[in-house]
Write a protein that holds these residues in place. Sequence first.
Motif, PDB file in Angstrom:
ATOM      1  N   MET A  97       0.973  -1.011  -0.077  1.00  0.00           N
ATOM      2  CA  MET A  97       0.044  -0.112   0.089  1.00  0.00           C
ATOM      3  C   MET A  97       0.695   1.418   0.234  1.00  0.00           C
ATOM      4  N   ILE A  98       0.334   2.381  -0.342  1.00  0.00           N
ATOM      5  CA  ILE A  98       0.890   3.749  -0.362  1.00  0.00           C
ATOM      6  C   ILE A  98       0.696   4.617   0.627  1.00  0.00           C
ATOM      7  N   PRO A  99       1.570   5.218   1.309  1.00  0.00           N
ATOM      8  CA  PRO A  99       1.353   5.897   2.598  1.00  0.00           C
ATOM      9  C   PRO A  99       0.786   7.155   1.923  1.00  0.00           C
ATOM     10  N   SER A 100       0.033   7.818   2.874  1.00  0.00           N
ATOM     11  CA  SER A 100      -0.696   9.135   2.835  1.00  0.00           C
ATOM     12  C   SER A 100       0.488  10.210   2.535  1.00  0.00           C
ATOM     13  N   ALA A 101       0.186  11.325   1.863  1.00  0.00           N
ATOM     14  CA  ALA A 101       1.262  12.292   1.417  1.00  0.00           C
ATOM     15  C   ALA A 101       1.614  13.020   2.712  1.00  0.00           C
ATOM     16  N   PHE A 102       3.172  13.413   2.815  1.00  0.00           N
ATOM     17  CA  PHE A 102       3.470  14.109   3.758  1.00  0.00           C
ATOM     18  C   PHE A 102       4.667  15.024   3.247  1.00  0.00           C
ATOM     19  N   THR A 129      20.150  17.917   8.585  1.00  0.00           N
ATOM     20  CA  THR A 129      21.837  17.440   8.790  1.00  0.00           C
ATOM     21  C   THR A 129      22.355  17.613  10.094  1.00  0.00           C
ATOM     22  N   THR A 130      21.753  18.222  11.193  1.00  0.00           N
ATOM     23  CA  THR A 130      22.271  18.295  12.575  1.00  0.00           C
ATOM     24  C   THR A 130      20.857  17.906  13.362  1.00  0.00           C
ATOM     25  N   VAL A 131      21.043  17.495  14.503  1.00  0.00           N
ATOM     26  CA  VAL A 131      20.022  17.229  15.640  1.00  0.00           C
ATOM     27  C   VAL A 131      19.207  18.546  15.957  1.00  0.00           C
ATOM     28  N   ASP A 132      19.753  19.668  15.976  1.00  0.00           N
ATOM     29  CA  ASP A 132      19.147  21.063  16.097  1.00  0.00           C
ATOM     30  C   ASP A 132      18.335  21.258  15.238  1.00  0.00           C
ATOM     31  N   GLU A 133      18.663  20.941  13.837  1.00  0.00           N
ATOM     32  CA  GLU A 133      17.686  21.205  12.697  1.00  0.00           C
ATOM     33  C   GLU A 133      16.496  20.334  12.744  1.00  0.00           C
ATOM     34  N   ALA A 134      16.773  19.034  13.120  1.00  0.00           N
ATOM     35  CA  ALA A 134      15.756  17.929  13.451  1.00  0.00           C
ATOM     36  C   ALA A 134      14.716  18.369  14.395  1.00  0.00           C
ATOM     37  N   VAL A 135      15.313  19.130  15.392  1.00  0.00           N
ATOM     38  CA  VAL A 135      14.254  19.638  16.747  1.00  0.00           C
ATOM     39  C   VAL A 135      13.523  20.684  16.218  1.00  0.00           C
ATOM     40  N   ALA A 136      14.375  21.675  15.417  1.00  0.00           N
ATOM     41  CA  ALA A 136      13.565  22.739  14.665  1.00  0.00           C
ATOM     42  C   ALA A 136      12.481  22.198  13.934  1.00  0.00           C
ATOM     43  N   ALA A 137      12.748  21.174  13.253  1.00  0.00           N
ATOM     44  CA  ALA A 137      11.789  20.857  12.130  1.00  0.00           C
ATOM     45  C   ALA A 137      10.564  20.377  12.732  1.00  0.00           C
ATOM     46  N   LEU A 138      10.726  19.569  13.902  1.00  0.00           N
ATOM     47  CA  LEU A 138       9.829  18.839  14.750  1.00  0.00           C
ATOM     48  C   LEU A 138       8.739  20.225  15.507  1.00  0.00           C
ATOM     49  N   VAL A 139       9.561  21.099  15.816  1.00  0.00           N
ATOM     50  CA  VAL A 139       8.677  22.319  16.718  1.00  0.00           C
ATOM     51  C   VAL A 139       8.060  22.878  15.412  1.00  0.00           C
ATOM     52  N   ALA A 140       8.772  23.287  14.242  1.00  0.00           N
ATOM     53  CA  ALA A 140       7.722  23.833  13.269  1.00  0.00           C
ATOM     54  C   ALA A 140       6.574  23.072  12.808  1.00  0.00           C
ATOM     55  N   ALA A 141       6.617  21.547  12.758  1.00  0.00           N
ATOM     56  CA  ALA A 141       5.587  21.034  12.219  1.00  0.00           C
ATOM     57  C   ALA A 141       4.502  20.823  13.362  1.00  0.00           C
ATOM     58  N   GLY A 142       4.692  21.036  14.457  1.00  0.00           N
ATOM     59  CA  GLY A 142       3.584  20.641  15.456  1.00  0.00           C
ATOM     60  C   GLY A 142       3.639  19.338  15.983  1.00  0.00           C
ATOM     61  N   GLU A 143       2.586  18.949  16.631  1.00  0.00           N
ATOM     62  CA  GLU A 143       2.479  17.553  17.342  1.00  0.00           C
ATOM     63  C   GLU A 143       2.705  16.354  16.038  1.00  0.00           C
ATOM     64  N   ASP A 144       2.141  16.631  14.870  1.00  0.00           N
ATOM     65  CA  ASP A 144       1.908  15.520  14.011  1.00  0.00           C
ATOM     66  C   ASP A 144       3.202  15.391  13.194  1.00  0.00           C
ATOM     67  N   ASN A 171      -0.895   5.216  10.874  1.00  0.00           N
ATOM     68  CA  ASN A 171      -0.539   6.576  11.159  1.00  0.00           C
ATOM     69  C   ASN A 171      -0.502   7.471   9.832  1.00  0.00           C
ATOM     70  N   ALA A 172      -0.659   8.766   9.976  1.00  0.00           N
ATOM     71  CA  ALA A 172      -0.509   9.586   8.747  1.00  0.00           C
ATOM     72  C   ALA A 172       0.121  10.928   9.153  1.00  0.00           C
ATOM     73  N   PRO A 173       1.366  10.935   9.682  1.00  0.00           N
ATOM     74  CA  PRO A 173       1.998  12.297  10.161  1.00  0.00           C
ATOM     75  C   PRO A 173       1.998  13.341   8.934  1.00  0.00           C
ATOM     76  N   SER A 174       1.843  14.550   9.300  1.00  0.00           N
ATOM     77  CA  SER A 174       1.924  15.606   8.043  1.00  0.00           C
ATOM     78  C   SER A 174       3.273  15.854   7.531  1.00  0.00           C
ATOM     79  N   THR A 175       4.133  15.423   8.574  1.00  0.00           N
ATOM     80  CA  THR A 175       5.577  15.904   8.237  1.00  0.00           C
ATOM     81  C   THR A 175       6.556  14.690   8.630  1.00  0.00           C
TER      82      THR A 175
END
Lengths: 284, 156
Positions: A1-6, A12-27, A46-50
């Motif tokens: 099957m094909i995942p939902s779009a995200f 490239t760094t842990v800080d970037e990953a955290v920032a991306a999680l914060v920017a995208a919200g809980e989803d 599950n169908a996360p937005s990001t």
Amino acid sequence: MIPSAFDYVKATTVDEAVAALVAAGEDAKILGGGQSLLPVLRLRLNAPSTIVDISNVAEIRTITDEGSSLLIGAGVTTDEVANNALVKAHAPLLSMTAETVADRAIRHRGTFGGSCAHADPAGDLPTAAAALDCEFVIAGPGGRRTVSAADFFVDFFTTAVGPDEVLVAVRVPKTDGWGAHYEKFNRTAQAWAIVGVAALVKVDGGVITDARVALTNMGPKPIRATSVEAALKGQPATADAIKAAAASAADGTKPTSDVHADAEFRSHLARVLTGRAVATAAGV
Amino acid sequence: MTHISATVDGTHRQGEVEPRLLLVHWLRENLGLVGTPIGCDTSNCGACTVLVNGKSVKSCNVLAVQIDGAEVTTIQGLASEDEWHPVQKAFKECHGLQCGFCTPGMIMASVDLLTENPNPTEEEIRDGLHGNLCRCTGYHNIVKAVSHAAAEMSGS
Ligand SMILES: Cc1cc2nc3c(=O)[nH]c(=O)nc-3n(C[C@H](O)[C@H](O)[C@H](O)COP(=O)(O)OP(=O)(O)OC[C@H]3O[C@@H](n4cnc5c(N)ncnc54)[C@H](O)[C@@H]3O)c2cc1C
Ligand code: FES
Ligand code: FES
């Protein structure tokens, strides 16, 4: 099957990953090796937005010798954990447990950190981490914190890692001088553990001076069989003494009943496999 | 859409893909490399196995965006111009297939195993291939084929 779009973010760094999680919200979801997340997305459980891909974050891909411990990056693959010389020498319980996980192809992609963060009650590496008294280094918007294995695993598929946090590394205390074994029971080669037991044993002059035993799939998270650990201390390293101590392996556990095994059978397995794991670790 | 580029079976390939596109769909639908089949929805069967940077992966369980910059080898990139790979030949000679659906994945997983362990025992072959399911052969001839290929490749 094909995942939902995200939306896809390659950090490239842990800080970037955290920032991306914060920017995208809980989803948002971190993508480690994808070997548990991809099946979840494909079955649309599950169908996360990001999705934040951390596989290009160099910091999480290394194994560092810290003297009395190894710091294993969350992105180190299960295959590397199984075959790395430092891990084999100083934390053989972890390498031998990694060898029992899934199959070669899954081990090539799946990561140590992903397995711990996913926290499947049938997962093998979380149990080894619990037996080894590992520490988990977690990064979030407020900085980094370290959590013990006892506090890291919270419930079914639930850990101390918050929705805006990233597991960066696992600190594995060296167990030089301990005997180690992981005993896994499943019906077919591919299946997850119906029950698994990780054992670390210190033997001095034929006497068990210290022991740590952790159980897979005997409850919602890895469980330390503390009564077995206490019963083993001071006992002679003999088959009879180990069998007697292993009799309490299922005490205080909460195994589920499912198509693979009922709770009673799981309790029986916990006792038998604990006996085998401890005996092998003790060289009996 | 995300831009990816990769070397697939020795040829440089690139394109714009949706992040949710699975590697196996990129290979089959975008690149037309239909030698890699899809056998399940649960990442269990291994029919879709390909090599990424020389190591086996289940291409149904990897996103195309995850292999950006990598080298991918499918069953279609294994043979040289005029000769089959020794593992391909061994599967034919030992009758290591019946319907053939599992065969591309079985062969790629065998190539991966033999790279790490050029001289595996029967037990090591069975263990090394347990992520690949075959509904026809009962595995015996597959194991024979891998042993045969190992001997062939090490020149004994
Ligand atoms: C067919 C099959 C058989 C398997 N058999 C076994 C088995 O026998 N034993 C076993 O233990 N496992 C088994 N697994 C699971 C496998 O070990 C996975 O690799 C592992 O559970 C998840 O690791 P991953 O890196 O692939 O994580 P992913 O799939 O990328 O992520 C899993 C979860 O953890 C989160 N996550 C991942 N990394 C981080 C991080 N650094 N920080 C915060 N969150 C993170 C993700 O957001 C996601 O929610 C099997 C999987 C398959 C498909
Ligand atoms: S199609 Fe990939 S494992 Fe079955
Ligand atoms: S030959 Fe038919 S599935 Fe293997």
